[in-house]
Design a protein around this motif. Structure first.
Motif, PDB file in Angstrom:
ATOM      1  N   MET A 151       0.846  -1.200   0.000  1.00 52.49           N
ATOM      2  CA  MET A 151       0.000   0.000   0.000  1.00 52.49           C
ATOM      3  C   MET A 151       0.883   1.254   0.000  1.00 52.49           C
ATOM      4  SD  MET A 151      -3.130  -0.855  -0.171  1.00 52.49           S
ATOM      5  CE  MET A 151      -4.028   0.628   0.241  1.00 52.49           C
ATOM      6  N   GLN A 152       0.453   2.272  -0.756  1.00 52.03           N
ATOM      7  CA  GLN A 152       1.141   3.563  -0.732  1.00 52.03           C
ATOM      8  C   GLN A 152       0.175   4.593  -0.162  1.00 52.03           C
ATOM      9  OE1 GLN A 152       1.968   3.264  -5.056  1.00 52.03           O
ATOM     10  NE2 GLN A 152       3.941   4.105  -4.519  1.00 52.03           N
ATOM     11  N   LEU A 153       0.680   5.410   0.772  1.00 48.98           N
ATOM     12  CA  LEU A 153      -0.158   6.436   1.397  1.00 48.98           C
ATOM     13  C   LEU A 153       0.490   7.800   1.244  1.00 48.98           C
ATOM     14  CD1 LEU A 153      -1.169   4.749   4.795  1.00 48.98           C
ATOM     15  CD2 LEU A 153      -2.438   4.807   2.666  1.00 48.98           C
ATOM     16  N   LYS A 154      -0.362   8.803   1.090  1.00 57.33           N
ATOM     17  CA  LYS A 154       0.140  10.167   0.944  1.00 57.33           C
ATOM     18  C   LYS A 154      -0.893  11.113   1.563  1.00 57.33           C
ATOM     19  CE  LYS A 154       0.594  13.102  -3.027  1.00 57.33           C
ATOM     20  NZ  LYS A 154       0.745  13.169  -4.475  1.00 57.33           N
ATOM     21  N   ILE A 155      -0.415  12.163   2.240  1.00 54.31           N
ATOM     22  CA  ILE A 155      -1.337  13.171   2.770  1.00 54.31           C
ATOM     23  C   ILE A 155      -1.384  14.320   1.760  1.00 54.31           C
ATOM     24  CG2 ILE A 155      -1.914  14.691   4.723  1.00 54.31           C
ATOM     25  CD1 ILE A 155      -1.747  11.823   5.659  1.00 54.31           C
ATOM     26  N   ASP A 156      -2.558  14.571   1.228  1.00 54.45           N
ATOM     27  CA  ASP A 156      -2.724  15.621   0.228  1.00 54.45           C
ATOM     28  C   ASP A 156      -2.863  16.967   0.941  1.00 54.45           C
ATOM     29  OD1 ASP A 156      -3.101  16.958  -2.106  1.00 54.45           O
ATOM     30  OD2 ASP A 156      -5.220  16.392  -2.350  1.00 54.45           O
ATOM     31  N   SER A 157      -1.719  17.610   1.174  1.00 56.05           N
ATOM     32  CA  SER A 157      -1.707  18.864   1.930  1.00 56.05           C
ATOM     33  C   SER A 157      -0.441  19.638   1.542  1.00 56.05           C
ATOM     34  CB  SER A 157      -1.707  18.537   3.427  1.00 56.05           C
ATOM     35  OG  SER A 157      -1.079  19.563   4.161  1.00 56.05           O
ATOM     36  N   PRO A 158      -0.493  20.989   1.534  1.00 56.80           N
ATOM     37  CA  PRO A 158       0.715  21.765   1.206  1.00 56.80           C
ATOM     38  C   PRO A 158       1.845  21.535   2.217  1.00 56.80           C
ATOM     39  CG  PRO A 158      -1.103  23.209   1.915  1.00 56.80           C
ATOM     40  CD  PRO A 158      -1.680  21.839   1.711  1.00 56.80           C
ATOM     41  N   ASP A 159       1.481  21.179   3.444  1.00 60.53           N
ATOM     42  CA  ASP A 159       2.479  20.912   4.487  1.00 60.53           C
ATOM     43  C   ASP A 159       1.972  19.754   5.350  1.00 60.53           C
ATOM     44  OD1 ASP A 159       4.320  20.904   6.492  1.00 60.53           O
ATOM     45  OD2 ASP A 159       3.905  22.936   7.228  1.00 60.53           O
ATOM     46  N   PRO A 160       2.173  18.497   4.876  1.00 57.83           N
ATOM     47  CA  PRO A 160       1.562  17.331   5.543  1.00 57.83           C
ATOM     48  C   PRO A 160       1.881  17.215   7.031  1.00 57.83           C
ATOM     49  CG  PRO A 160       2.586  16.691   3.476  1.00 57.83           C
ATOM     50  CD  PRO A 160       2.985  18.114   3.726  1.00 57.83           C
ATOM     51  N   ALA A 161       3.034  17.714   7.458  1.00 58.29           N
ATOM     52  CA  ALA A 161       3.405  17.575   8.875  1.00 58.29           C
ATOM     53  C   ALA A 161       2.592  18.501   9.775  1.00 58.29           C
ATOM     54  CB  ALA A 161       4.893  17.837   9.053  1.00 58.29           C
ATOM     55  N   ILE A 220      -0.354  20.701   8.326  1.00 54.95           N
ATOM     56  CA  ILE A 220      -1.688  21.074   7.846  1.00 54.95           C
ATOM     57  C   ILE A 220      -2.485  19.820   7.499  1.00 54.95           C
ATOM     58  CG2 ILE A 220      -2.977  22.377   6.077  1.00 54.95           C
ATOM     59  CD1 ILE A 220      -0.409  24.156   5.829  1.00 54.95           C
ATOM     60  N   VAL A 221      -3.685  19.737   8.064  1.00 55.24           N
ATOM     61  CA  VAL A 221      -4.540  18.573   7.829  1.00 55.24           C
ATOM     62  C   VAL A 221      -4.855  18.442   6.347  1.00 55.24           C
ATOM     63  CG1 VAL A 221      -6.856  17.628   8.248  1.00 55.24           C
ATOM     64  CG2 VAL A 221      -5.571  18.656  10.126  1.00 55.24           C
ATOM     65  N   GLY A 222      -4.780  17.225   5.828  1.00 54.08           N
ATOM     66  CA  GLY A 222      -5.099  16.994   4.416  1.00 54.08           C
ATOM     67  C   GLY A 222      -5.777  15.649   4.241  1.00 54.08           C
ATOM     68  N   GLU A 223      -6.245  15.386   3.044  1.00 53.11           N
ATOM     69  CA  GLU A 223      -6.921  14.115   2.769  1.00 53.11           C
ATOM     70  C   GLU A 223      -5.884  12.999   2.632  1.00 53.11           C
ATOM     71  OE1 GLU A 223     -10.521  12.542  -0.136  1.00 53.11           O
ATOM     72  OE2 GLU A 223      -9.275  14.195  -0.834  1.00 53.11           O
ATOM     73  N   ILE A 224      -6.240  11.790   3.119  1.00 48.47           N
ATOM     74  CA  ILE A 224      -5.343  10.634   2.979  1.00 48.47           C
ATOM     75  C   ILE A 224      -5.598  10.004   1.610  1.00 48.47           C
ATOM     76  CG2 ILE A 224      -4.702   8.361   3.882  1.00 48.47           C
ATOM     77  CD1 ILE A 224      -5.773   9.350   6.623  1.00 48.47           C
ATOM     78  N   LEU A 225      -4.557   9.873   0.804  1.00 47.64           N
ATOM     79  CA  LEU A 225      -4.689   9.224  -0.502  1.00 47.64           C
ATOM     80  C   LEU A 225      -4.016   7.856  -0.421  1.00 47.64           C
ATOM     81  CD1 LEU A 225      -3.703  12.238  -2.824  1.00 47.64           C
ATOM     82  CD2 LEU A 225      -5.978  11.608  -2.000  1.00 47.64           C
ATOM     83  N   ALA A 226      -4.685   6.851  -0.973  1.00 47.92           N
ATOM     84  CA  ALA A 226      -4.132   5.491  -0.875  1.00 47.92           C
ATOM     85  C   ALA A 226      -4.205   4.788  -2.221  1.00 47.92           C
ATOM     86  CB  ALA A 226      -4.916   4.696   0.153  1.00 47.92           C
ATOM     87  N   LYS A 227      -3.181   3.984  -2.513  1.00 44.72           N
ATOM     88  CA  LYS A 227      -3.295   3.064  -3.650  1.00 44.72           C
ATOM     89  C   LYS A 227      -2.523   1.795  -3.337  1.00 44.72           C
ATOM     90  CE  LYS A 227       0.065   4.165  -7.192  1.00 44.72           C
ATOM     91  NZ  LYS A 227       0.323   4.914  -8.421  1.00 44.72           N
ATOM     92  N   GLY A 228      -2.929   0.705  -3.977  1.00 38.70           N
ATOM     93  CA  GLY A 228      -2.241  -0.560  -3.715  1.00 38.70           C
ATOM     94  C   GLY A 228      -3.192  -1.741  -3.811  1.00 38.70           C
ATOM     95  N   ASP A 229      -2.672  -2.909  -3.471  1.00 39.49           N
ATOM     96  CA  ASP A 229      -3.411  -4.171  -3.663  1.00 39.49           C
ATOM     97  C   ASP A 229      -4.677  -4.285  -2.825  1.00 39.49           C
ATOM     98  OD1 ASP A 229      -1.526  -4.878  -5.444  1.00 39.49           O
ATOM     99  OD2 ASP A 229      -0.637  -6.518  -4.272  1.00 39.49           O
ATOM    100  N   ASN A 230      -4.730  -3.580  -1.686  1.00 39.38           N
ATOM    101  CA  ASN A 230      -5.885  -3.742  -0.781  1.00 39.38           C
ATOM    102  C   ASN A 230      -7.134  -3.027  -1.292  1.00 39.38           C
ATOM    103  OD1 ASN A 230      -3.730  -4.712   0.656  1.00 39.38           O
ATOM    104  ND2 ASN A 230      -4.233  -3.697   2.565  1.00 39.38           N
ATOM    105  N   LEU A 231      -6.942  -2.123  -2.251  1.00 39.04           N
ATOM    106  CA  LEU A 231      -8.022  -1.232  -2.668  1.00 39.04           C
ATOM    107  C   LEU A 231      -9.171  -1.920  -3.400  1.00 39.04           C
ATOM    108  CD1 LEU A 231      -7.647   1.724  -1.909  1.00 39.04           C
ATOM    109  CD2 LEU A 231      -7.333   2.228  -4.328  1.00 39.04           C
ATOM    110  N   MET A 232     -10.375  -1.410  -3.141  1.00 42.98           N
ATOM    111  CA  MET A 232     -11.596  -1.936  -3.775  1.00 42.98           C
ATOM    112  C   MET A 232     -11.583  -1.712  -5.293  1.00 42.98           C
ATOM    113  SD  MET A 232     -14.437   1.000  -3.047  1.00 42.98           S
ATOM    114  CE  MET A 232     -14.196   2.691  -3.598  1.00 42.98           C
TER     115      MET A 232
END
Length: 415
Positions: A379-389, A391-403
């Protein structure tokens, strides 16, 4: 065939043939060979009732051995499982059964009392989860197959049913396995389409983290109609030869505490509410005693006292587990502070139905307080935010577990 999910289910049945598999706490008990025989009977029933590969079969009832068997029988037959939360209101259950185009419904007696079969016109049959008896049949083939089930089984296996008789068709990664309707926190529940690749990847994750558990004991407390309970309190355990105990009643702190001390599980998967209730009820009152308070403030005694408290908390959960995993929500800060201060073997993971469910996890030794672990394997995860550390942002995910997407809902899938 190690990338096949069904391969692991079939393998576990054969390897653990004589071991205990599923038990209703204070109720029925099945070895792996009994589960295999019951799966085979359901396969015969499906076949003679005209159920085809890819057809939908819905399950709605409290956790139980028979729920688990109906689930495994559906997948190993090549049909698609639609697990429905037994706490859902009747109109929501009717709607899910209709929306999913289920041909059969297995239902627990408590749920059945509130349902109306006239609201589920497309169903060909409704079967009792307690004994697979027919509650409603709109199909001559189904009625006939159910009446002759033992005779049909006897004809197919005149001697006895053996491990070599267990041969299932292996799945392909992108094939649809489960349509899981979310609890509908965002809107009316959406049907999450989970392919076999997601089940396989979550199972492989669990093997990698905990290894296999042949002969070990686990309690199933979380509803199996939720992917969290289904993946990590049932599928993983069954595929690794463990013995699963189902709390067939609503898990009150008293029932859970009793089950922990009797079963003494080797691994505990839970939600914060259960952990918090047990700690507030069984541990915190003892810490309020003046002598304990005084001892906790003396640096030399502090470590000894903490170790003794740690042992008390471990004993409250049966005293025999490697790790306690919390998911489904964040732990209460005060409870987490306390667990961290006594070096208790807990960890918090994060997931969602759409990932079947795991997104992140870390073992308790490396787990950082207040976090929910690191990205799970594949799984790969990323926080969609100008400053992830910061500023709160949306969690983006991709990988084998995904629907694959939401069933019959392209707009939601696209969004």
């Amino acid at each position: 065939m190690e990338e096949s999910f069904i391969y692991y289910i079939e393998g576990s049945i054969k390897e653990n043939w004589d071991r205990p598999a599923l038990t209703d706490y204070h109720g029925i008990n099945c070895n792996y060979k009994d589960v295999a025989r019951k799966i085979e009977k359901l396969h015969i029933l499906f076949e003679h009732a005209g159920i085809k590969k890819g057809d939908k079969i819905a399950l709605c009832g409290r956790n139980s051995t028979n729920w688990g068997i109906a689930f495994l029988a559906t997948l190993t037959y090549g049909a698609v499982v639609v697990p429905i939360l037994n706490e859902f209101k009747p109109d929501n259950i009717h709607n899910i059964v209709n929306h999913s185009e289920a041909r059969l419904l297995f239902v627990g007696s408590v749920v059945w009392e509130g349902l109306n079969e006239a609201s589920m016109e497309a169903l060909e049959g409704i079967l009792s989860l307690e004994d697979n008896s027919i509650l409603v049949s709109r199909s001559q083939m189904l009625t006939h197959a159910r009446e002759r089930l033992n005779e049909l089984f006897g004809k197919k296996y005149p001697d006895r049913f053996r491990p070599e008789d267990v041969t299932y068709t292996y799945d392909k990664p992108e094939e649809l396995a489960i349509i899981n309707y979310t609890s509908g926190t965002t809107s009316f529940s959406k049907g999450v389409m989970l392919p076999y690749r997601s089940l396989w990847s979550n199972l492989t994750f669990a093997f990698g983290v905990f290894g296999k558990l042949p002969g070990e004991q686990v309690i199933s407390m979380l509803p199996m109609a939720h992917m969290y309970g289904l993946a990590f309190e049932f599928i993983y355990e069954f595929a690794s030869g463990a013995h699963v105990f189902f709390l067939t009643r609503t898990p009150s702190p008293k029932i859970i505490a009793d089950a922990f001390s009797t079963v003494r599980p080797n691994l505990i998967i839970s939600v914060p509410l259960i952990i918090e209730k047990i700690i507030r009820k069984k541990v915190f009152p003892a810490l309020e005693k003046p002598l304990i308070k005084l001892m906790l403030n003396l640096p030399l005694l502090d470590k000894k006292v903490k170790n003794s408290i740690r042992q008390k908390v471990i004993d409250a959960f049966g005293g025999n587990f490697k790790e306690l995993i919390v998911g489904g929500a964040a732990l209460n800060k005060e409870v987490e502070e306390f667990l961290h201060s006594i070096n208790f073997p807990y960890t918090v993971g994060y997931g969602m139905t759409e990932c079947g469910p795991i997104l992140s996890y870390a073992g308790w030794e490396t787990f950082k307080k207040g976090s929910c672990g690191r990205a799970a394997p594949r799984m790969q995860l990323k926080i969609d935010s100008p400053d992830p550390a910061h500023i709160v942002g949306e969690i983006l995910a991709k990988g084998d577990n995904l629907m694959i997407g939401y069933y019959k809902n392209e707009a939601a899938t696209h969004a």
